[in-house]
Scaffold this motif. Structure first.
Motif, short mmCIF file in Angstrom:
data_model
loop_
_atom_site.label_atom_id
_atom_site.label_comp_id
_atom_site.label_asym_id
_atom_site.label_seq_id
_atom_site.Cartn_x
_atom_site.Cartn_y
_atom_site.Cartn_z
N HIS A 39 111.78 41.80 38.03
CA HIS A 39 112.64 40.67 37.04
C HIS A 39 112.99 41.29 34.94
O HIS A 39 113.63 41.81 35.06
CB HIS A 39 112.79 39.38 37.05
CG HIS A 39 113.40 38.40 36.40
ND1 HIS A 39 114.45 38.16 36.05
CD2 HIS A 39 112.47 37.93 35.12
CE1 HIS A 39 114.49 37.49 35.30
NE2 HIS A 39 114.03 37.46 34.67
N THR A 56 115.59 42.90 32.26
CA THR A 56 115.85 42.27 31.60
C THR A 56 114.82 42.40 30.31
O THR A 56 115.56 42.13 30.08
CB THR A 56 114.71 40.38 31.79
OG1 THR A 56 113.96 40.61 32.03
CG2 THR A 56 115.81 40.08 33.21
N ASN A 57 114.43 43.58 30.20
CA ASN A 57 113.51 43.98 29.00
C ASN A 57 113.89 45.65 28.77
O ASN A 57 113.41 46.11 27.91
CB ASN A 57 112.34 43.94 29.29
CG ASN A 57 111.67 42.26 28.70
OD1 ASN A 57 111.74 41.24 28.13
ND2 ASN A 57 111.26 41.63 30.16
#
Length: 258
Positions: free
Chosen positions: A167, A171-172
């Motif tokens: 995750h 997302t980064n």
């Protein structure tokens, strides 16, 4: 240095290729975990390669038959890395052979999904005979390989942590994430500059020793997920194209594991 050992390793690789072609059996001979097993091919390849290596007089650690061998100088064999892929007909698997001296990998030969990597300490890494180097990209623009999920109930990195790392990566970063299912392929791609990093959560020397050497000799770095320099006793492996990329992964791991 290591010319005789490299020639022997090449003979061992040729033996792997011959037995793999002759056997090719996916019949399960031993169940280790629900999704972790050995096949007839694993055992036949390891036995044949072991016979070749015995002439060196060096102890041999094979995943299937002699996993507990711990001599500081030894050959290490993974006859089929990515056995689950092999059994499912997925061609992302390989053969790994490493020579360690004083508990440091000094020579490695791998077949990674049909491509041959050779590495000798201080002499670089070749892929199908061509010298390779790690990528100049970072996690924002490159590909990161991550280890798959575990079926072990006592893993140091349980599936909730692995999910959180996926995750955080997703997302980064604006790069891509790949779950290949073979340490040989993961590490070969980092060494060859195709992936900027590889995260392997739970591993053994036969999974990673040759690949770590390949990455280091192509300009990359290797640590465990706690930030220590990788060793044969490491319970996780982070290889990266550079220390800058490793620092990016460590920062994301802090977010995922905190």
């Amino acid at each position: 240095m290591y010319e005789a050992e490299l020639n022997l390793a090449r003979r061992a690789l040729a033996t792997y290729q011959r037995v793999y072609a002759e056997t090719g059996s996916i019949a399960i001979t031993r169940q280790k975990l629900p999704a972790d097993f050995a096949t007839e091919s694993d055992e036949a390849i390891e036995a044949a390669v072991t016979e070749v290596l015995r002439e060196s007089g060096i102890p041999i650690q094979g995943e299937e038959a002699s996993a507990h061998e711990s001599s500081s100088t030894r050959w290490i064999i993974d006859p089929i890395d990515g056995t689950f892929n092999f059994a499912m007909g997925i061609p992302l698997h390989g053969f790994i052979l490493c020579l360690v001296s004083e508990d440091q990998p000094v020579l490695g030969v791998m077949n990674a999904a049909g491509e041959i990597l050779e590495t000798v300490a201080g002499q670089g890494t070749t892929l199908d005979g061509t010298r390779v180097q790690t990528s100049s990209s970072d996690v924002a623009t490159g590909t990161v390989n991550v280890g798959d999920f575990t079926t072990a109930s006592d893993s140091r990195y349980p599936n909730d942590l692995r999910s959180r790392m996926l995750h955080v990566l997703g997302t980064n970063t604006s790069g891509r994430i790949r779950m290949v299912g073979s340490a040989a392929v993961d590490l070969a791609w980092v060494a060859a500059g195709r992936s900027v990093a590889s995260i392997i959560y739970s591993n053994h020397p036969w999974d990673t020793a040759a690949g770590v050497l390949a990455v280091r000799e192509s300009g990359g770095v290797a640590y465990d997920l706690e930030g220590n320099s990788w060793s044969l006793g490491s319970t996780s492996t982070l290889t990266a194209a550079s220390d800058a990329v490793a620092d990016q992964i460590f920062a994301l791991a802090d977010l995922a594991f905190s």
